[in-house]
Design a protein around this motif. Structure first.
Motif, PDB file in Angstrom:
ATOM      1  N   ALA A  95       7.929   7.602   3.843  1.00 39.73           N
ATOM      2  CA  ALA A  95       8.147   7.756   5.282  1.00 39.73           C
ATOM      3  C   ALA A  95       6.842   8.054   6.015  1.00 39.73           C
ATOM      4  O   ALA A  95       6.561   7.475   7.072  1.00 39.73           O
ATOM      5  CB  ALA A  95       9.166   8.865   5.535  1.00 39.73           C
ATOM      6  N   THR A  96       6.038   8.938   5.463  1.00 37.63           N
ATOM      7  CA  THR A  96       4.783   9.299   6.111  1.00 37.63           C
ATOM      8  C   THR A  96       3.826   8.122   6.148  1.00 37.63           C
ATOM      9  O   THR A  96       3.189   7.854   7.169  1.00 37.63           O
ATOM     10  CB  THR A  96       4.134  10.493   5.392  1.00 37.63           C
ATOM     11  OG1 THR A  96       5.067  11.570   5.361  1.00 37.63           O
ATOM     12  CG2 THR A  96       2.875  10.939   6.086  1.00 37.63           C
ATOM     13  N   PHE A  99       0.837  -1.198   0.000  1.00 32.99           N
ATOM     14  CA  PHE A  99       0.000   0.000   0.000  1.00 32.99           C
ATOM     15  C   PHE A  99       0.872   1.249   0.000  1.00 32.99           C
ATOM     16  O   PHE A  99       0.626   2.192  -0.761  1.00 32.99           O
ATOM     17  CB  PHE A  99      -0.934   0.004   1.211  1.00 32.99           C
ATOM     18  CG  PHE A  99      -1.638   1.307   1.407  1.00 32.99           C
ATOM     19  CD1 PHE A  99      -2.664   1.690   0.571  1.00 32.99           C
ATOM     20  CD2 PHE A  99      -1.252   2.168   2.421  1.00 32.99           C
ATOM     21  CE1 PHE A  99      -3.302   2.905   0.742  1.00 32.99           C
ATOM     22  CE2 PHE A  99      -1.878   3.382   2.603  1.00 32.99           C
ATOM     23  CZ  PHE A  99      -2.907   3.748   1.760  1.00 32.99           C
ATOM     24  N   CYS A 100       1.908   1.260   0.822  1.00 33.42           N
ATOM     25  CA  CYS A 100       2.788   2.431   0.892  1.00 33.42           C
ATOM     26  C   CYS A 100       3.555   2.622  -0.410  1.00 33.42           C
ATOM     27  O   CYS A 100       3.869   3.751  -0.779  1.00 33.42           O
ATOM     28  CB  CYS A 100       3.737   2.321   2.084  1.00 33.42           C
ATOM     29  SG  CYS A 100       2.884   2.571   3.668  1.00 33.42           S
ATOM     30  N   PRO A 109      -7.654   6.245   1.937  1.00 31.26           N
ATOM     31  CA  PRO A 109      -7.871   7.624   1.477  1.00 31.26           C
ATOM     32  C   PRO A 109      -7.386   8.678   2.464  1.00 31.26           C
ATOM     33  O   PRO A 109      -6.876   9.719   2.066  1.00 31.26           O
ATOM     34  CB  PRO A 109      -9.384   7.713   1.305  1.00 31.26           C
ATOM     35  CG  PRO A 109      -9.851   6.313   1.196  1.00 31.26           C
ATOM     36  CD  PRO A 109      -8.887   5.481   1.979  1.00 31.26           C
ATOM     37  N   ARG A 110      -7.501   8.397   3.758  1.00 28.90           N
ATOM     38  CA  ARG A 110      -7.070   9.367   4.766  1.00 28.90           C
ATOM     39  C   ARG A 110      -5.572   9.630   4.663  1.00 28.90           C
ATOM     40  O   ARG A 110      -5.125  10.788   4.631  1.00 28.90           O
ATOM     41  CB  ARG A 110      -7.414   8.849   6.168  1.00 28.90           C
ATOM     42  CG  ARG A 110      -6.986   9.774   7.296  1.00 28.90           C
ATOM     43  CD  ARG A 110      -7.348   9.189   8.648  1.00 28.90           C
ATOM     44  NE  ARG A 110      -6.749   7.883   8.897  1.00 28.90           N
ATOM     45  CZ  ARG A 110      -5.515   7.701   9.366  1.00 28.90           C
ATOM     46  NH1 ARG A 110      -4.744   8.732   9.616  1.00 28.90           N
ATOM     47  NH2 ARG A 110      -5.056   6.484   9.581  1.00 28.90           N
ATOM     48  N   ILE A 111      -4.786   8.566   4.571  1.00 27.55           N
ATOM     49  CA  ILE A 111      -3.326   8.714   4.486  1.00 27.55           C
ATOM     50  C   ILE A 111      -2.928   9.351   3.168  1.00 27.55           C
ATOM     51  O   ILE A 111      -2.103  10.265   3.128  1.00 27.55           O
ATOM     52  CB  ILE A 111      -2.645   7.345   4.676  1.00 27.55           C
ATOM     53  CG1 ILE A 111      -2.849   6.868   6.114  1.00 27.55           C
ATOM     54  CG2 ILE A 111      -1.165   7.416   4.337  1.00 27.55           C
ATOM     55  CD1 ILE A 111      -2.424   5.435   6.356  1.00 27.55           C
ATOM     56  N   THR A 112      -3.521   8.890   2.075  1.00 28.14           N
ATOM     57  CA  THR A 112      -3.182   9.431   0.755  1.00 28.14           C
ATOM     58  C   THR A 112      -3.527  10.909   0.675  1.00 28.14           C
ATOM     59  O   THR A 112      -2.727  11.717   0.178  1.00 28.14           O
ATOM     60  CB  THR A 112      -3.895   8.639  -0.350  1.00 28.14           C
ATOM     61  OG1 THR A 112      -3.598   7.248  -0.187  1.00 28.14           O
ATOM     62  CG2 THR A 112      -3.458   9.092  -1.720  1.00 28.14           C
ATOM     63  N   PHE A 170      -9.010  11.935  -2.671  1.00 28.27           N
ATOM     64  CA  PHE A 170      -9.885  10.779  -2.695  1.00 28.27           C
ATOM     65  C   PHE A 170     -11.048  11.003  -1.739  1.00 28.27           C
ATOM     66  O   PHE A 170     -10.905  11.670  -0.716  1.00 28.27           O
ATOM     67  CB  PHE A 170      -9.118   9.518  -2.273  1.00 28.27           C
ATOM     68  CG  PHE A 170      -8.073   9.107  -3.271  1.00 28.27           C
ATOM     69  CD1 PHE A 170      -8.394   8.275  -4.323  1.00 28.27           C
ATOM     70  CD2 PHE A 170      -6.775   9.574  -3.163  1.00 28.27           C
ATOM     71  CE1 PHE A 170      -7.442   7.903  -5.247  1.00 28.27           C
ATOM     72  CE2 PHE A 170      -5.808   9.196  -4.080  1.00 28.27           C
ATOM     73  CZ  PHE A 170      -6.148   8.361  -5.123  1.00 28.27           C
ATOM     74  N   ASP A 171     -12.206  10.424  -2.060  1.00 27.04           N
ATOM     75  CA  ASP A 171     -13.349  10.487  -1.153  1.00 27.04           C
ATOM     76  C   ASP A 171     -13.032   9.643   0.075  1.00 27.04           C
ATOM     77  O   ASP A 171     -12.712   8.464  -0.047  1.00 27.04           O
ATOM     78  CB  ASP A 171     -14.616   9.946  -1.825  1.00 27.04           C
ATOM     79  CG  ASP A 171     -15.073  10.835  -2.976  1.00 27.04           C
ATOM     80  OD1 ASP A 171     -14.817  12.052  -2.911  1.00 27.04           O
ATOM     81  OD2 ASP A 171     -15.684  10.307  -3.916  1.00 27.04           O
TER      82      ASP A 171
END
Length: 111
Positions: free
Chosen positions: A98-99, A38-39, A70-73, A62-63
């Protein structure tokens, strides 16, 4: 003989050039395999956000549906638009990786 040595030289150097910069393969038996993959995808979004910002395009978010993806992206995309010191694809890639790893609580894969 020259042709053979030239061919041998090309074969040796092309393998090293193609292998440079690729992430290490992730073993599916690892508990964090999905998070690491995912990262890796989030890094692609980070670099794309940098290109969009540099071309004056609006932020593409992203919705959010309550999940981590979506929150991280979206967090990473917003930070790339806000931070002028993230000015190269390499910096965007490193920041995104890193994030994401920090927010997902994963260990970076050994490279």
């Amino acid at each position: 003989m020259k042709l053979f040595s030239l061919l041998l030289l090309v074969m040796l150097t092309s393998g090293a050039a193609l292998a440079h910069g690729h992430p290490a393969p992730v073993d599916d038996s690892m508990p964090d395999a999905q998070k690491i993959r995912f990262c890796e995808r989030v890094r692609d979004h980070a670099v794309q956000a940098l290109y969009n910002r540099d071309r004056g395009r609006p932020m593409k978010l992203f919705d959010e549906d309550g999940s981590d993806g979506p929150r991280i992206t979206n967090f990473i995309i917003k930070r790339i638009y806000e931070e002028p010191q993230i000015a190269s694809p390499k910096k965007a890639d490193a920041f995104g990786r890193a994030t994401c790893n920090e927010m997902m609580g994963t260990k970076a894969p050994s490279e």
